[in-house]
Design an enzyme around this catalytic site. Sequence first.
Site, PDB file in Angstrom:
ATOM      1  N   ASP A  10       0.859  -1.181   0.000  1.00  0.00           N
ATOM      2  CA  ASP A  10       0.000   0.000   0.000  1.00  0.00           C
ATOM      3  C   ASP A  10       0.892   1.227   0.000  1.00  0.00           C
ATOM      4  O   ASP A  10       1.869   1.294   0.737  1.00  0.00           O
ATOM      5  CB  ASP A  10      -0.909   0.010   1.228  1.00  0.00           C
TER       6      ASP A  10
ATOM      7  N   ASP B 117      -6.653  -1.637  -4.841  1.00  0.00           N
ATOM      8  CA  ASP B 117      -7.726  -1.582  -3.842  1.00  0.00           C
ATOM      9  C   ASP B 117      -8.850  -0.649  -4.294  1.00  0.00           C
ATOM     10  O   ASP B 117     -10.032  -0.962  -4.137  1.00  0.00           O
ATOM     11  CB  ASP B 117      -7.182  -1.093  -2.493  1.00  0.00           C
TER      12      ASP B 117
END
Length: 66
Positions: free
Chosen positions: A42, A58
């Site tokens: 991330d 995502d």
Amino acid sequence: FYVLLKDIDFKTKKIYTSAVLLMIPGAIGNFIDRLLFQKVTDFINFEFISFPVFNFADVFLVVGVA
């Protein structure tokens, strides 16, 4: 993937087709991260607000499912 892809048609099913075309690259992106790095990386972080860190895969998955 065939089950999702067989009903793609931009002329009659615009929302369904758009959702599937967002979910597939999101799933592939997360799968490649898992395969190569054993974790999903991330990297989008908003410092000025308290919000979870996320990545483009995502975003594609969440928007596609919604």
